[in-house]
Design an enzyme around this catalytic site. Structure first.
Site, PDB file in Angstrom:
ATOM      1  N   ARG A  43       0.824  -1.228   0.000  1.00  0.00           N
ATOM      2  CA  ARG A  43       0.000   0.000   0.000  1.00  0.00           C
ATOM      3  C   ARG A  43       0.852   1.271   0.000  1.00  0.00           C
ATOM      4  NH1 ARG A  43      -2.814  -3.017   3.699  1.00  0.00           N
ATOM      5  NH2 ARG A  43      -4.617  -4.024   2.744  1.00  0.00           N
ATOM      6  N   LYS A  65       2.567  12.011 -10.482  1.00  0.00           N
ATOM      7  CA  LYS A  65       1.764  11.049 -11.250  1.00  0.00           C
ATOM      8  C   LYS A  65       2.622   9.836 -11.579  1.00  0.00           C
ATOM      9  CE  LYS A  65      -1.395  14.235 -13.608  1.00  0.00           C
ATOM     10  NZ  LYS A  65      -1.798  14.777 -14.919  1.00  0.00           N
ATOM     11  N   GLU A 107       9.151  20.183 -24.310  1.00  0.00           N
ATOM     12  CA  GLU A 107       8.489  20.462 -23.021  1.00  0.00           C
ATOM     13  C   GLU A 107       9.145  21.674 -22.341  1.00  0.00           C
ATOM     14  OE1 GLU A 107       5.741  18.912 -22.268  1.00  0.00           O
ATOM     15  OE2 GLU A 107       5.818  16.930 -23.178  1.00  0.00           O
ATOM     16  N   LYS A 151       7.131  24.050 -13.548  1.00  0.00           N
ATOM     17  CA  LYS A 151       6.178  22.989 -13.195  1.00  0.00           C
ATOM     18  C   LYS A 151       6.010  22.891 -11.673  1.00  0.00           C
ATOM     19  CE  LYS A 151       4.582  18.323 -14.032  1.00  0.00           C
ATOM     20  NZ  LYS A 151       4.586  17.142 -14.879  1.00  0.00           N
ATOM     21  N   GLU A 161      -4.909  19.107 -10.213  1.00  0.00           N
ATOM     22  CA  GLU A 161      -5.390  19.514 -11.534  1.00  0.00           C
ATOM     23  C   GLU A 161      -6.821  20.049 -11.493  1.00  0.00           C
ATOM     24  OE1 GLU A 161      -3.621  16.889 -14.339  1.00  0.00           O
ATOM     25  OE2 GLU A 161      -4.819  17.671 -15.982  1.00  0.00           O
ATOM     26  N   ARG A 165      -3.172  23.763 -13.046  1.00  0.00           N
ATOM     27  CA  ARG A 165      -2.319  22.684 -13.558  1.00  0.00           C
ATOM     28  C   ARG A 165      -2.639  22.351 -15.007  1.00  0.00           C
ATOM     29  NH1 ARG A 165      -0.104  17.326 -10.320  1.00  0.00           N
ATOM     30  NH2 ARG A 165       1.004  16.465 -12.092  1.00  0.00           N
ATOM     31  N   ASN A 169      -1.079  21.494 -20.037  1.00  0.00           N
ATOM     32  CA  ASN A 169      -1.601  20.807 -21.228  1.00  0.00           C
ATOM     33  C   ASN A 169      -1.434  21.617 -22.500  1.00  0.00           C
ATOM     34  OD1 ASN A 169      -2.404  18.535 -19.921  1.00  0.00           O
ATOM     35  ND2 ASN A 169      -4.476  19.294 -19.495  1.00  0.00           N
ATOM     36  N   HIS A 172      -0.882  20.100 -25.884  1.00  0.00           N
ATOM     37  CA  HIS A 172      -1.127  18.663 -25.741  1.00  0.00           C
ATOM     38  C   HIS A 172      -2.486  18.208 -26.264  1.00  0.00           C
ATOM     39  CE1 HIS A 172       2.560  18.673 -23.517  1.00  0.00           C
ATOM     40  NE2 HIS A 172       2.484  17.374 -23.289  1.00  0.00           N
ATOM     41  N   HIS A 176      -1.650  15.482 -28.637  1.00  0.00           N
ATOM     42  CA  HIS A 176      -2.026  14.075 -28.451  1.00  0.00           C
ATOM     43  C   HIS A 176      -2.769  13.532 -29.659  1.00  0.00           C
ATOM     44  CE1 HIS A 176      -1.630  14.147 -23.822  1.00  0.00           C
ATOM     45  NE2 HIS A 176      -0.627  13.482 -24.348  1.00  0.00           N
ATOM     46  N   HIS A 188       6.569  11.993 -28.828  1.00  0.00           N
ATOM     47  CA  HIS A 188       5.695  12.855 -28.042  1.00  0.00           C
ATOM     48  C   HIS A 188       6.087  14.337 -28.179  1.00  0.00           C
ATOM     49  CE1 HIS A 188       3.052  14.117 -24.833  1.00  0.00           C
ATOM     50  NE2 HIS A 188       4.071  14.711 -24.241  1.00  0.00           N
TER      51      HIS A 188
HETATM   52  N1  LIG Z   1       4.259  11.015 -14.824  1.00  0.00           N
HETATM   53  C1  LIG Z   1       4.076  12.079 -15.571  1.00  0.00           C
HETATM   54  O1  LIG Z   1       3.566  13.113 -15.121  1.00  0.00           O
HETATM   55  C2  LIG Z   1       4.511  12.047 -17.001  1.00  0.00           C
HETATM   56  C3  LIG Z   1       4.581  13.242 -17.745  1.00  0.00           C
HETATM   57  C4  LIG Z   1       5.067  13.179 -19.045  1.00  0.00           C
HETATM   58  C5  LIG Z   1       5.460  11.971 -19.593  1.00  0.00           C
HETATM   59  N2  LIG Z   1       5.371  10.826 -18.859  1.00  0.00           N
HETATM   60  C6  LIG Z   1       5.811   9.529 -19.395  1.00  0.00           C
HETATM   61  O2  LIG Z   1       7.206   9.585 -19.580  1.00  0.00           O
HETATM   62  C7  LIG Z   1       7.572   8.690 -20.614  1.00  0.00           C
HETATM   63  C8  LIG Z   1       8.563   9.362 -21.552  1.00  0.00           C
HETATM   64  O3  LIG Z   1       9.744   9.652 -20.840  1.00  0.00           O
HETATM   65  P1  LIG Z   1      11.141   9.753 -21.615  1.00  0.00           P
HETATM   66  O4  LIG Z   1      11.023  10.700 -22.722  1.00  0.00           O
HETATM   67  O5  LIG Z   1      12.192   9.946 -20.583  1.00  0.00           O
HETATM   68  O6  LIG Z   1      11.247   8.310 -22.305  1.00  0.00           O
HETATM   69  P2  LIG Z   1      12.121   7.032 -21.931  1.00  0.00           P
HETATM   70  O7  LIG Z   1      12.089   6.753 -20.486  1.00  0.00           O
HETATM   71  O8  LIG Z   1      11.669   5.975 -22.863  1.00  0.00           O
HETATM   72  O9  LIG Z   1      13.585   7.496 -22.317  1.00  0.00           O
HETATM   73  C9  LIG Z   1      13.910   7.736 -23.666  1.00  0.00           C
HETATM   74  C10 LIG Z   1      15.107   6.897 -24.109  1.00  0.00           C
HETATM   75  O10 LIG Z   1      16.305   7.474 -23.580  1.00  0.00           O
HETATM   76  C11 LIG Z   1      17.059   6.497 -22.875  1.00  0.00           C
HETATM   77  N3  LIG Z   1      17.792   7.246 -21.832  1.00  0.00           N
HETATM   78  C12 LIG Z   1      17.268   7.843 -20.726  1.00  0.00           C
HETATM   79  N4  LIG Z   1      18.241   8.525 -20.081  1.00  0.00           N
HETATM   80  C13 LIG Z   1      19.382   8.374 -20.784  1.00  0.00           C
HETATM   81  C14 LIG Z   1      20.719   8.864 -20.646  1.00  0.00           C
HETATM   82  N5  LIG Z   1      21.057   9.686 -19.652  1.00  0.00           N
HETATM   83  N6  LIG Z   1      21.634   8.503 -21.581  1.00  0.00           N
HETATM   84  C15 LIG Z   1      21.286   7.694 -22.621  1.00  0.00           C
HETATM   85  N7  LIG Z   1      20.044   7.213 -22.821  1.00  0.00           N
HETATM   86  C16 LIG Z   1      19.101   7.550 -21.911  1.00  0.00           C
HETATM   87  C17 LIG Z   1      16.045   5.484 -22.420  1.00  0.00           C
HETATM   88  O11 LIG Z   1      16.624   4.240 -22.199  1.00  0.00           O
HETATM   89  C18 LIG Z   1      15.082   5.454 -23.617  1.00  0.00           C
HETATM   90  O12 LIG Z   1      15.567   4.636 -24.637  1.00  0.00           O
HETATM   91  C19 LIG Z   1       6.270   8.284 -21.316  1.00  0.00           C
HETATM   92  O13 LIG Z   1       5.961   6.959 -20.962  1.00  0.00           O
HETATM   93  C20 LIG Z   1       5.232   9.222 -20.744  1.00  0.00           C
HETATM   94  O14 LIG Z   1       3.963   8.639 -20.649  1.00  0.00           O
HETATM   95  C21 LIG Z   1       4.914  10.851 -17.577  1.00  0.00           C
HETATM   96 ZN   LIG Z   2       4.120  16.163 -22.685  1.00  0.00          ZN
END
Ligand SMILES: NC(=O)c1ccc[n+]([C@@H]2O[C@H](COP(=O)([O-])OP(=O)(O)OC[C@H]3O[C@@H](n4cnc5c(N)ncnc54)[C@H](O)[C@@H]3O)[C@@H](O)[C@H]2O)c1
Ligand SMILES: [Zn+2]
Length: 277
Positions: A43, A65, A107, A151, A161, A165, A169, A172, A176, A188
């Site tokens: 939990r 999130k 972003e 942020k 939100e 917040r 978006n 987005h 999206h 993205h």
């Molecule tokens: N929780 C939230 O509020 C929120 C907000 C926006 C996006 N997201 C989520 O985040 C994800 C996208 O995150 P992302 O863009 O980091 O993608 P990711 O985690 O897939 O990373 C992108 C790529 O970069 C590589 N990588 C990461 N750090 C590295 C480094 N220092 N050196 C070399 N390679 C590296 C990873 O292995 C991957 O191949 C999506 O799943 C999205 O849904 C969540």
């Molecule tokens: Zn985004």
């Protein structure tokens, strides 16, 4: 969900207890999954997020999130479970592939438009950024710090939100729809860049923004090597279809976060005549 199951198994093997702390080291995918596994195990156990991608540093690591995908769709399960600490070392960006850096920069620009005009200005006039070396002169620690600050301020004021917040978006709603219509061949950040331009255009057309904003945002994004238009071959009807689905879900009207100027966004703007018709 298989990854979450794997994490839960590893937690059991490691004999994690209520007082233990999980450390997530990686991009946004790792943070979302590890955070969700930590939120649900016993939990909820504490976790620390160490984001290593630009997108994770300035966006996904902040706001609490967490979540995982189901076969039926992305992010269908999740929880608000903030890490005890977010630890960022911009040095890790030195190994991040260029496409991922651009992804995160979209972003960063979004945060500039929402609430950091100086950050936006500093990332303007970078025309000619075609490879990483073009950005090597930038102070990444400073860029990441300023983008995170936007942020952090917003989520502190509106953690669940309810209003403010929603400004996160910006770009987005259309972004999206574009991402979906491209069958995720657009990243993205690329889809959000296209979305920001289209939404700035909408803001100008609706008189929310003064004319010239779309041009300003377009030129900054182009300078960073991000797309600003729907790629040829992508069926605009599919974008409209995705927007119409949003409309149905939200009771017949889509509410946008539209920019007023660089540094100010208006949330909850009702748009009845959707673009891409
Ligand atoms: N929780 C939230 O509020 C929120 C907000 C926006 C996006 N997201 C989520 O985040 C994800 C996208 O995150 P992302 O863009 O980091 O993608 P990711 O985690 O897939 O990373 C992108 C790529 O970069 C590589 N990588 C990461 N750090 C590295 C480094 N220092 N050196 C070399 N390679 C590296 C990873 O292995 C991957 O191949 C999506 O799943 C999205 O849904 C969540
Ligand atoms: Zn985004």
């Amino acid at each position: 969900m298989d990854s979450v199951q794997e994490l839960w198994n590893a937690f059991l093997e490691a004999k994690i207890e209520r007082g233990s702390t999980v450390v997530a080291l990686g991009g946004g995918v790792v943070g979302d999954l590890a955070g969700f596994a930590a939120a649900t195990f016993l939990r909820g156990v504490n976790w620390v997020n160490v984001p290593t991608s630009l997108l994770a540093m300035v966006d996904s690591s902040l706001g609490g999130k967490t979540g995982a995908d189901l076969p039926q769709g992305k992010n269908l399960v999740g929880a608000f479970h903030a890490p005890r600490l977010v630890l960022v070392d911009p040095e890790t960006l030195s190994t991040l592939p260029e496409v991922e850096l651009r992804n995160g920069l979209a972003e960063v620009i979004k945060h500039g438009v929402i609430g950091a005009p100086e950050l936006f200005r500093d990332l303007t006039d970078l025309t000619g950024f075609q490879n990483l070396s073009g950005l090597s002169g930038l102070d990444w620690t400073e860029i990441v710090r300023r983008a995170m600050a936007v942020k952090i301020k917003i989520i502190e004021e509106d953690p669940y939100e309810q209003g403010l917040r929603q400004s996160l978006n910006f770009g987005h709603t259309i972004g999206h729809a574009v991402e979906l219509a491209s069958d995720f061949t657009l990243r993205h950040g690329e889809a959000v860049a296209i979305g920001m331009v289209a939404e700035a255009r909408l803001a100008e057309e609706m008189g929310v923004a003064k004319s010239g904003l779309e041009k300003k945002i377009t030129s900054t994004l182009r300078g960073l090597g991000l797309p600003t238009e729907i790629p040829p071959g992508l069926d605009e009807k599919r974008i409209q279809h995705a927007l119409q689905r949003d409309k149905k879900k939200s009771g017949g009207v889509v509410r946008f976060a539209l920019p007023v100027r660089v540094g100010e966004v208006r949330v909850g703007v009702e748009v009845r005549n959707l673009p891409f018709r």
